[in-house]
Design an enzyme around this catalytic site. Sequence first.
Site, PDB file in Angstrom:
ATOM      1  N   PRO A 183      45.884   6.266  53.003  1.00 40.40           N
ATOM      2  CA  PRO A 183      45.782   4.812  53.034  1.00 40.40           C
ATOM      3  C   PRO A 183      45.562   3.920  54.129  1.00 40.40           C
ATOM      4  O   PRO A 183      46.092   4.524  55.310  1.00 40.40           O
ATOM      5  CB  PRO A 183      47.089   4.322  52.392  1.00 40.40           C
ATOM      6  CG  PRO A 183      47.680   5.753  51.860  1.00 40.40           C
ATOM      7  CD  PRO A 183      47.202   6.919  52.632  1.00 40.40           C
ATOM      8  N   HIS A 297      13.434   4.072  52.365  1.00 38.65           N
ATOM      9  CA  HIS A 297      14.529   4.594  53.294  1.00 38.65           C
ATOM     10  C   HIS A 297      14.271   3.664  54.567  1.00 38.65           C
ATOM     11  O   HIS A 297      13.614   4.650  55.519  1.00 38.65           O
ATOM     12  CB  HIS A 297      14.369   6.201  53.258  1.00 38.65           C
ATOM     13  CG  HIS A 297      15.734   6.559  53.802  1.00 38.65           C
ATOM     14  ND1 HIS A 297      16.328   7.750  53.342  1.00 38.65           N
ATOM     15  CD2 HIS A 297      16.673   6.097  54.639  1.00 38.65           C
ATOM     16  CE1 HIS A 297      17.477   8.119  53.851  1.00 38.65           C
ATOM     17  NE2 HIS A 297      17.777   7.042  54.888  1.00 38.65           N
TER      18      HIS A 297
END
Lengths: 332, 332
Positions: A183, A297
């Site tokens: 986290p 891309h």
Amino acid sequence: MGPEVMPLLENRNDIDLVLWQQDCACDRKWFLENVQGATAIIVMFGDKVDSELFEAAGPQLRVVSTMSVGYDHIDVKEISKRKIKLGYTPDVLSDAVADICIMLALMAGRNARESMAVVNEGKWPNYSWAPFLFCGRQLSSTATSQRTVGFIGFGRIAHATLARLIPFGYTHCLYLANPSSAPATARDAALAAQHHLQSVQRVDADTLAATSDVVFVLAPGGAATEHLVGARFLRRMKPTAVLVNASRGTLVDSDALATALRERWIWGAGLDVVTGEPNIAADHPLVKEPRCVVVPHIGSATIETRIDMATLAVNNALAAIAGEAMPASVEF
Amino acid sequence: MGPEVMPLLENRNDIDLVLWQQDCACDRKWFLENVQGATAIIVMFGDKVDSELFEAAGPQLRVVSTMSVGYDHIDVKEISKRKIKLGYTPDVLSDAVADICIMLALMAGRNARESMAVVNEGKWPNYSWAPFLFCGRQLSSTATSQRTVGFIGFGRIAHATLARLIPFGYTHCLYLANPSSAPATARDAALAAQHHLQSVQRVDADTLAATSDVVFVLAPGGAATEHLVGARFLRRMKPTAVLVNASRGTLVDSDALATALRERWIWGAGLDVVTGEPNIAADHPLVKEPRCVVVPHIGSATIETRIDMATLAVNNALAAIAGEAMPASVEF
């Protein structure tokens, strides 16, 4: 690598330079033949770096330097086993890719492909102005609305994209992170404070899909992230929301997205990458969808950024050859 | 004006509503016949409001309410002489138009029209990746660069656009203002402080052209601003810069811009408006230029904003009918 960057290599008398001269992707056969004896190789994201290449190069190979931030074209297990260093080009392309993320989100929301086609095909004169003609969905908030952005992958490019969204009135930020990552509560609180956001929160895919007004896919490619955005995810998205993928095509299930657009589960999509690129035909299910903007891309394709990427790729190789710390290396 | 807004008028028992029912621009003949006896008229930016219309309406006409921020379709001299009030819809569309400004600046810089065409025409497989393939110019700054934005017209939409550019790394802001307007030094200093810009400065057209990396045209239409951007201006611009027009087509000389793009005086252009719209054919000099992105006047075309604009246009009309202050009126 262009006239600005090649002198960094060409002016070195202590380096034997073997150069693929053509301005196109390197031929595999040529590569395997010419890589023999190399101390360092500089590659692009289309060049497969695998055990076949390592065998062809020989045991003296010290470094692979890729001019890309992604490295799913490189066999990481092999390179780590062989104790070869890996250089890449993070950071320098974050701004260029974040720019494309904002462009694609706006284009997808504002029906840019359909409305450009109206003009380019000479059909604008056929349309009579009406209050809701050509209307799309607004990326920015209005006086009476809030906006939530969702990120699949929350690294440098996502952070640069988030920063750009703040003046568009975004109030909440959700993200999906690698399940094995720790986290980052303090980092998230700092981001929220910096940008005056009501929240920056790690959530599960279902929550992210259901709550976001725009979703940016910005996670690494590879098997672990394949089809993270599939039918389940797309069905949960808001019908007014847009999806942007500027990472790798494999993260999005193309068939599911085509269905989602055709059946209006979501408003639109903007794709810089598609599974199977560049072999995408005009009748590809996504290219056929008018609400799907597909560009070839070009996320990092600015002259400024490509010069910076090429410079960093060269400097990574030169540092490793000299036995020095590389400016940007992947650690295993 | 759509199912969300029409009830504001339809639910009023004290108003006789004469409605052009079709979802297209109002027929002039129908308008002249049906305007007779009106206390208020609500119009769109394609409806010409002139002495012919005022004569057809009659002397009881109290208010013209236009669902637009521009009012060059309205004869201001006539309306002021006749002491008819004029309502318009500023502010509510600023965010939608600022969004389009950013979209067009990004599309023009990143060769979005050319690169989308490559994909849509099934030609992507023909291109082999190379370090500078499809490369455009970067809207955002890189680690080693600064960025200057220039605005022709510096009102609400320009300010909303400027705010959006800040996270793209803009450091300097130049603008060209109506010559008769007073200096706004305090306002400019406040804007610079708010956005941490090195400067916000009113300059002449030559300086703005020569110094800006992106130029946004956001001034009112009409004779006073016609062809502010012509050959002289375009020749002074940087070859890497892009031009965006999201105000009125008349501000930009279309032929000069086509030449500028063809001869690469500038990098690209993004146009939401073109002189003569919507009668723009596929062989229009600007539509033919691959580096010119043209969209069909969709600046404010989001569902959210058009509902807000229609609501404000109705509220302006209702307020004037009731003899109350209008939420947004043009003062003469």
